[in-house]
Design an enzyme around this catalytic site. Structure first.
Site, PDB file in Angstrom:
ATOM      1  N   SER A  80       0.885  -1.074   0.061  1.00 18.75           N
ATOM      2  CA  SER A  80      -0.014   0.037   0.065  1.00 18.75           C
ATOM      3  C   SER A  80       0.862   1.341   0.046  1.00 18.75           C
ATOM      4  O   SER A  80       2.159   1.179   0.515  1.00 18.75           O
ATOM      5  CB  SER A  80      -0.963   0.032   1.403  1.00 18.75           C
ATOM      6  N   TYR A 137      -2.340  -1.319  10.905  1.00 19.98           N
ATOM      7  CA  TYR A 137      -2.651  -2.028   9.475  1.00 19.98           C
ATOM      8  C   TYR A 137      -1.395  -1.632   8.728  1.00 19.98           C
ATOM      9  O   TYR A 137      -0.717  -2.394   7.781  1.00 19.98           O
ATOM     10  CB  TYR A 137      -3.752  -1.555   8.943  1.00 19.98           C
ATOM     11  N   LYS A 159       1.889  -4.063   6.542  1.00 19.64           N
ATOM     12  CA  LYS A 159       2.353  -3.987   5.276  1.00 19.64           C
ATOM     13  C   LYS A 159       3.809  -3.617   5.044  1.00 19.64           C
ATOM     14  O   LYS A 159       4.606  -4.127   4.614  1.00 19.64           O
ATOM     15  CB  LYS A 159       1.557  -2.739   4.558  1.00 19.64           C
TER      16      LYS A 159
HETATM   17  P1  NAD Z   1     -10.870  -7.552   1.082  1.00 20.77           P
HETATM   18  O1  NAD Z   1     -10.890  -7.549   2.550  1.00 20.77           O
HETATM   19  O2  NAD Z   1     -12.146  -7.336   0.174  1.00 20.77           O
HETATM   20  O3  NAD Z   1     -10.233  -8.869   0.617  1.00 20.77           O
HETATM   21  C1  NAD Z   1      -9.413  -9.528   1.565  1.00 20.77           C
HETATM   22  C2  NAD Z   1      -9.640 -11.005   1.569  1.00 20.77           C
HETATM   23  O4  NAD Z   1      -9.028 -11.595   2.404  1.00 20.77           O
HETATM   24  C3  NAD Z   1     -10.929 -10.959   2.420  1.00 20.77           C
HETATM   25  O5  NAD Z   1     -11.940 -11.879   1.216  1.00 20.77           O
HETATM   26  C4  NAD Z   1     -11.093 -11.760   3.538  1.00 20.77           C
HETATM   27  O6  NAD Z   1     -11.896 -12.640   3.767  1.00 20.77           O
HETATM   28  C5  NAD Z   1      -9.496 -12.734   3.154  1.00 20.77           C
HETATM   29  N1  NAD Z   1      -8.805 -12.834   4.378  1.00 20.77           N
HETATM   30  C6  NAD Z   1      -8.354 -12.031   5.393  1.00 20.77           C
HETATM   31  N2  NAD Z   1      -7.793 -12.753   6.489  1.00 20.77           N
HETATM   32  C7  NAD Z   1      -7.619 -13.813   6.023  1.00 20.77           C
HETATM   33  C8  NAD Z   1      -6.995 -15.011   6.427  1.00 20.77           C
HETATM   34  N3  NAD Z   1      -6.264 -15.154   7.588  1.00 20.77           N
HETATM   35  N4  NAD Z   1      -7.078 -16.313   5.900  1.00 20.77           N
HETATM   36  C9  NAD Z   1      -7.757 -16.177   4.372  1.00 20.77           C
HETATM   37  N5  NAD Z   1      -8.196 -15.317   4.138  1.00 20.77           N
HETATM   38  C10 NAD Z   1      -8.241 -14.356   4.742  1.00 20.77           C
HETATM   39  O7  NAD Z   1      -9.689  -6.247   0.883  1.00 20.77           O
HETATM   40  P2  NAD Z   1      -9.047  -5.889  -0.680  1.00 20.77           P
HETATM   41  O8  NAD Z   1      -9.562  -4.383  -0.728  1.00 20.77           O
HETATM   42  O9  NAD Z   1      -9.528  -6.811  -1.718  1.00 20.77           O
HETATM   43  O10 NAD Z   1      -7.536  -5.672  -0.344  1.00 20.77           O
HETATM   44  C11 NAD Z   1      -6.979  -6.861  -0.685  1.00 20.77           C
HETATM   45  C12 NAD Z   1      -5.572  -6.561  -0.254  1.00 20.77           C
HETATM   46  O11 NAD Z   1      -5.056  -5.532  -0.676  1.00 20.77           O
HETATM   47  C13 NAD Z   1      -5.387  -6.394   1.226  1.00 20.77           C
HETATM   48  O12 NAD Z   1      -4.200  -7.244   1.610  1.00 20.77           O
HETATM   49  C14 NAD Z   1      -5.468  -4.945   1.471  1.00 20.77           C
HETATM   50  O13 NAD Z   1      -4.623  -4.831   2.884  1.00 20.77           O
HETATM   51  C15 NAD Z   1      -4.534  -4.614   0.358  1.00 20.77           C
HETATM   52  N6  NAD Z   1      -4.697  -3.118  -0.258  1.00 20.77           N
HETATM   53  C16 NAD Z   1      -6.102  -2.848  -0.181  1.00 20.77           C
HETATM   54  C17 NAD Z   1      -6.428  -1.441  -0.432  1.00 20.77           C
HETATM   55  C18 NAD Z   1      -7.733  -0.842  -0.629  1.00 20.77           C
HETATM   56  O14 NAD Z   1      -7.843   0.054  -0.627  1.00 20.77           O
HETATM   57  N7  NAD Z   1      -8.686  -1.762  -0.824  1.00 20.77           N
HETATM   58  C19 NAD Z   1      -5.214  -0.671  -0.658  1.00 20.77           C
HETATM   59  C20 NAD Z   1      -3.990  -0.889  -0.344  1.00 20.77           C
HETATM   60  C21 NAD Z   1      -3.600  -2.383  -0.217  1.00 20.77           C
HETATM   61  C1  UD1 Z   2      -6.529   4.966   3.560  1.00 19.42           C
HETATM   62  C2  UD1 Z   2      -5.927   4.604   4.611  1.00 19.42           C
HETATM   63  C3  UD1 Z   2      -4.687   3.713   3.900  1.00 19.42           C
HETATM   64  C4  UD1 Z   2      -5.262   2.552   3.080  1.00 19.42           C
HETATM   65  C5  UD1 Z   2      -6.222   3.297   2.171  1.00 19.42           C
HETATM   66  C6  UD1 Z   2      -7.060   2.097   1.331  1.00 19.42           C
HETATM   67  C7  UD1 Z   2      -5.708   5.915   6.465  1.00 19.42           C
HETATM   68  C8  UD1 Z   2      -5.126   7.155   7.102  1.00 19.42           C
HETATM   69  N1  UD1 Z   2      -5.271   5.489   5.444  1.00 19.42           N
HETATM   70  O1  UD1 Z   2      -6.073   5.598   2.751  1.00 19.42           O
HETATM   71  O2  UD1 Z   2      -3.757   3.056   4.826  1.00 19.42           O
HETATM   72  O3  UD1 Z   2      -4.055   1.867   2.181  1.00 19.42           O
HETATM   73  O4  UD1 Z   2      -7.368   3.717   2.850  1.00 19.42           O
HETATM   74  O5  UD1 Z   2      -7.710   1.249   1.925  1.00 19.42           O
HETATM   75  O6  UD1 Z   2      -6.843   5.796   6.747  1.00 19.42           O
HETATM   76  N2  UD1 Z   2     -12.541  11.000   3.151  1.00 19.42           N
HETATM   77  C9  UD1 Z   2     -13.477  12.098   3.586  1.00 19.42           C
HETATM   78  N3  UD1 Z   2     -14.533  11.276   4.062  1.00 19.42           N
HETATM   79  C10 UD1 Z   2     -14.939   9.988   4.133  1.00 19.42           C
HETATM   80  C11 UD1 Z   2     -13.663   9.117   3.832  1.00 19.42           C
HETATM   81  C12 UD1 Z   2     -12.603   9.645   3.361  1.00 19.42           C
HETATM   82  O7  UD1 Z   2     -13.434  13.263   3.400  1.00 19.42           O
HETATM   83  O8  UD1 Z   2     -15.969   9.686   4.576  1.00 19.42           O
HETATM   84  C13 UD1 Z   2     -11.326  11.615   2.792  1.00 19.42           C
HETATM   85  C14 UD1 Z   2     -10.054  11.427   3.368  1.00 19.42           C
HETATM   86  O9  UD1 Z   2      -9.774  12.359   4.445  1.00 19.42           O
HETATM   87  C15 UD1 Z   2      -8.987  11.384   2.570  1.00 19.42           C
HETATM   88  C16 UD1 Z   2      -9.576  11.001   1.229  1.00 19.42           C
HETATM   89  O10 UD1 Z   2     -11.040  11.079   1.250  1.00 19.42           O
HETATM   90  O11 UD1 Z   2      -8.482  12.662   2.097  1.00 19.42           O
HETATM   91  C17 UD1 Z   2      -9.294   9.343   0.732  1.00 19.42           C
HETATM   92  O12 UD1 Z   2      -9.812   8.803   2.065  1.00 19.42           O
HETATM   93  P1  UD1 Z   2      -9.799   7.030   1.942  1.00 19.42           P
HETATM   94  O13 UD1 Z   2     -10.608   6.577   0.936  1.00 19.42           O
HETATM   95  O14 UD1 Z   2      -9.946   6.679   3.413  1.00 19.42           O
HETATM   96  O15 UD1 Z   2      -8.263   6.629   1.539  1.00 19.42           O
HETATM   97  P2  UD1 Z   2      -6.740   6.998   2.248  1.00 19.42           P
HETATM   98  O16 UD1 Z   2      -6.854   7.994   3.749  1.00 19.42           O
HETATM   99  O17 UD1 Z   2      -6.092   7.815   1.278  1.00 19.42           O
END
Ligand code: NAD
Ligand code: UD1
Length: 358
Positions: free
Chosen positions: A136, A161, A165
């Site tokens: 991330s 969290y 990562k």
């Molecule tokens: P998500 O929660 O939709 O998917 C994660 C999946 O992992 C889920 O289906 C959950 O059931 C499964 N899981 C969690 N712990 C587990 C375990 N111990 N054993 C087996 N399955 C398990 O999340 P996502 O948004 O699809 O994210 C996928 C990955 O990308 C995650 O590692 C997340 O941290 C990373 N990531 C997501 C974002 C984002 O904004 N969505 C941003 C940066 C990184």
């Molecule tokens: C967040 C996480 C980051 C994670 C990423 C994707 C924090 C500090 N960081 O990033 O670790 O990898 O999500 O899951 O939480 N916002 C609003 N109102 C809302 C929600 C968000 O104004 O209800 C604003 C936030 O202040 C920010 C922007 O929208 O400026 C994006 O927010 P968000 O979607 O939560 O992502 P990040 O904060 O960038």
């Protein structure tokens, strides 16, 4: 290639399955369903049948093998590896709610770190040493430079969290250094939004969404009265936070492109496999809200709230390393992101149906 996809029932995993199969790969999913619903996998199969399968709807061509297994369950993983041979693993499984990680740090470290350590051990025992890890932008902390390049040093995370990562990146880099048979790809995602253009799969958050886009769509669909915008006094063009939003289908395609790193003749084998996955464009919170209202023609009432602790003003990347080395770049723009997010929410106001149906 045959790919083990951990967390494949989740948001990014389900979209990646579609792109993997479309590119001619096969996959096996392991997920404990703690934050997902297996209906997502059925819908992935339906999308694949429509897009590349036989047009006869009774002819189910795509059946993705699914194991409801926790990655901390060593025996479960051993069983899986005994039944399948994998060329690589794309490792999505993990807990990802920033706020919850502050309340439950032990659970986050245990699930994400112990889970990954068990997975890596079972992988190496079965000589599968190719892994793509979901990292991330959070690992950069408050970045020293904008746009953020991969040369930018990692920073201090503001929550457990984020630390999982950052720590897991280090674990993977150290393991690769000690055993060069490992190929470790770290994809640092910026802000994934959007959904598959069919509207059949998308983000399905539990409870009150933490992230901006699911909050906007839930307001638009009438589930929440208004959006709170966390601060309008940042040093940005309109005072609201600026982020690098990326369409989840582009993000999914980046994983397919990253599989190239595992080829023995990959041109950039001697470099590190760390890639920023974003568009390189910074859009503000208000840009996203305004684009959503304009493109979809639905109102999104909002109110300005205090800043959210831990937020930074601006975060967007320079994605040129992924373009040069992987030939990948984002194709979807802000209008696609808001349109596809809304289509998913409108077609599935309650997300996937309740009950796991297994
Ligand atoms: P998500 O929660 O939709 O998917 C994660 C999946 O992992 C889920 O289906 C959950 O059931 C499964 N899981 C969690 N712990 C587990 C375990 N111990 N054993 C087996 N399955 C398990 O999340 P996502 O948004 O699809 O994210 C996928 C990955 O990308 C995650 O590692 C997340 O941290 C990373 N990531 C997501 C974002 C984002 O904004 N969505 C941003 C940066 C990184
Ligand atoms: C967040 C996480 C980051 C994670 C990423 C994707 C924090 C500090 N960081 O990033 O670790 O990898 O999500 O899951 O939480 N916002 C609003 N109102 C809302 C929600 C968000 O104004 O209800 C604003 C936030 O202040 C920010 C922007 O929208 O400026 C994006 O927010 P968000 O979607 O939560 O992502 P990040 O904060 O960038």
């Amino acid at each position: 290639m045959n790919i083990l996809v951990t967390g494949g029932a989740g948001y990014i995993g389900s979209h990646t399955l579609v792109e993997l199969y479309k590119a001619g790969h096969t996959a096996v999913v392991v997920d404990n369903l703690c934050n997902s619903n297996p209906e997502s996998l059925r819908r992935v199969e339906a999308i694949l049948n429509d897009e590349i399968g036989n047009s006869n709807p009774t002819d189910i061509k795509f059946k993705i093998p699914f194991y409801r297994t926790d990655i901390r369950d060593r025996e479960g993983l051993e069983h899986l590896f005994a039944e399948h041979r994998f060329d690589a693993c794309i490792h999505f499984a993990g807990l990802k709610a920033v706020g919850e990680s502050v309340q439950k740090p032990w659970e986050y470290y245990e699930n994400n770190i112990s889970g990954t350590l068990v997975l890596l051990d079972v992988m190496r025992r079965h000589c599968c040493k190719n892994i793509i890890f979901s990292s991330s932008a959070t690992v950069y902390g408050d970045p020293a430079e904008i746009p953020i390049t991969e040369r930018c040093s990692k920073g201090l995370c503001t929550n457990p969290y984020g630390w999982t990562k950052s720590m897991l990146e280090q674990v993977l880099v150290d393991i690769q250094k000690a055993d060069p048979e490992w190929n470790v790809v770290l994809l640092r995602y910026f802000n994934p939004v959007g959904a598959h253009p069919s509207g059949r799969i998308g983000e399905n958050p539990n409870g009150i969404p933490n992230n901006l886009m699911p909050y906007i769509t839930q307001v638009a669909v009438g589930k929440r009265p208004q959006l709170g915008i966390f601060g309008n006094d940042y040093p940005t063009p309109d005072g609201t936070g600026v982020r690098d939003f990326i369409h989840v289908v582009d993000l999914a395609a980046a994983h397919v492109a990253a599989l190239q790193c595992f080829a023995p003749d990959f041109e950039y084998r001697n470099a590190n496999f760390i890639y920023n996955i974003g568009t390189g464009n910074g859009y503000s919170v208000l840009d996203m809200v305004n684009a959503f209202v304009r493109v979809n023609g639905v109102p999104v009432p909002y109110t300005i709230m205090p800043r959210r602790p831990g937020d930074i003003a601006t975060c967007y990347c320079d994605p040129s390393k992924a373009k040069t080395e992987l030939g990948w770049r984002a194709k979807f723009g802000i209008e696609d992101m808001v349109r596809d997010s809304w289509r998913w929410q409108r077609q599935n106001p309650e997300g996937y149906p309740d009950g796991d149906g297994l």
